[in-house]
Design an enzyme around this catalytic site. Structure first.
Site, PDB file in Angstrom:
ATOM      1  CB  CYS A  44      -0.935   0.000   1.200  1.00  0.00           C
ATOM      2  SG  CYS A  44      -1.996  -1.453   1.286  1.00  0.00           S
ATOM      3  CG  HIS A 100      -3.143   3.307   1.665  1.00  0.00           C
ATOM      4  ND1 HIS A 100      -3.556   2.947   0.397  1.00  0.00           N
ATOM      5  CD2 HIS A 100      -3.456   2.257   2.487  1.00  0.00           C
ATOM      6  CE1 HIS A 100      -4.077   1.729   0.441  1.00  0.00           C
ATOM      7  NE2 HIS A 100      -4.025   1.298   1.698  1.00  0.00           N
ATOM      8  CG  ASN A 158      -6.996  -0.718   0.424  1.00  0.00           C
ATOM      9  OD1 ASN A 158      -6.125  -0.483  -0.417  1.00  0.00           O
ATOM     10  ND2 ASN A 158      -6.700  -1.099   1.660  1.00  0.00           N
TER      11      ASN A 158
END
Length: 319
Positions: free
Chosen positions: A113, A245, A275
């Site tokens: 990530c 993020h 995500n």
């Protein structure tokens, strides 16, 4: 020393949209359950004919067009991804081939990530060292391929997409008012907690210890993000935007608040995109710029975190 700057951005998402109600028909969940816990409403999911390198190439082509550059102008391609199933050719090599580039250096970077902010720092360092002059930096992940669609605690989080940035040398960077186009990176990890986020097995599947990640992100990351601002010589209250993020709205909002960026636009693309791992930061930033929500030259904090319990952040000047 030559600095660097981001001159253009681009993003790509598959056309298929998966809503919370769609997921409720697949697993034991509901729109209310998902929204209250992670803040996500929809996510884009790629089909079998949309591999990672194709999404990455679409985003990269858009960024190049915005920059007014030809693929042959690029001498370094970095693709941040953790969903490249094949070891070789790399995603970066495949993107270079799809775009018809000449002979760039090509590398994949897997820091999950926080991959894009690691890759952006690597491009900045390469340009500062004189090893490259124009780089295409891409974050691209196809999380649908590694999702466990029977696990309601994780499958509701994930989406697919790609975001790209064109980074060029900037000889005036040391003398630019407000600092360089890409500020110094602050990066690190918590190796002993690396198993908190996993992509393992055959076939590979995504899993995480959600509460451990939440506690780490909301308590440990805000002071690190403030140190990123200190390294860039900017106060948090002077940031024009914060792009974290896009993991979970319940992480993004408290972390942004604790950083102290009281005047900044806070990216909340996770609501619409889920995500998307390494794609989340460049995709969210590209959308903010496309909508005109951040002025050119304004300071923006980029801060990636997640898999490996790694983090990387820098302040950039908005293209």
């Amino acid at each position: 020393m030559t600095g660097s700057r981001v001159v253009a951005l681009g993003h790509y998402q598959p056309a298929k949209v998966l809503t919370n109600d769609d997921l409720a028909a697949m697993v034991d969940t509901s729109d209310e359950w998902i929204t209250s816990r992670v803040g996500i409403k929809t996510r884009h999911v790629g089909g079998p004919d949309e591999p990672v390198d194709e999404m990455a190439a679409h985003a990269g082509a858009k960024a190049l067009a915005t920059a007014g550059l030809a693929p042959s102008d690029i001498d370094l391609v970095l693709v941040a991804t953790s969903t490249a199933i094949d070891r070789s050719p790399s995603m970066a090599a495949r993107v270079a081939a799809r775009l018809g580039m000449g002979s760039p250096a090509v590398m994949d970077i897997n820091v999950v990530c926080s991959g894009f902010t690691h890759a952006l720092a690597t491009a900045d360092h390469a340009i500062r060292a004189g090893a490259a002059s124009r780089a295409l930096v891409i974050g691209a992940d196809k999380m649908a391929d590694i999702a466990d669609w029977t696990d309601r605690s994780t499958c509701v989080l994930l989406g697919d997409g790609a975001g790209a940035a064109v980074v060029t040398a900037d000889p005036t960077a040391p003398d630019t008012p407000g600092g360089p186009g890409i500020g110094p990176v602050l990066w690190g990890s918590v190796p002993e907690m690396g198993n908190a986020v996993r992509i393992e097995g055959t076939p590979p599947r995504f899993a995480q210890e959600g509460q451990s990640v939440y506690r780490w992100a909301t308590t440990q990351l805000p002071p690190i993000a403030r140190r990123v601002c200190e390294k860039a010589g900017i106060a948090p209250e002077d940031l024009a935007a914060v792009v974290l993020h896009q993991a979970n709205l319940r992480i993004i909002e408290p972390v942004a608040r604790k950083i102290g960026a009281v005047n900044a636009v806070i990216a909340r693309d996770v609501v619409d995109s889920g995500n998307t791992s390494a794609a989340s930061i460049p995709m969210a930033l590209s959308k903010l710029v496309e909508r005109g929500e951040v002025a050119s030259g304004a300071p923006v904090l980029l801060f990636g975190f997640g898999g490996n319990l790694s983090y990387a952040g820098q302040v950039i000047r908005c293209p």
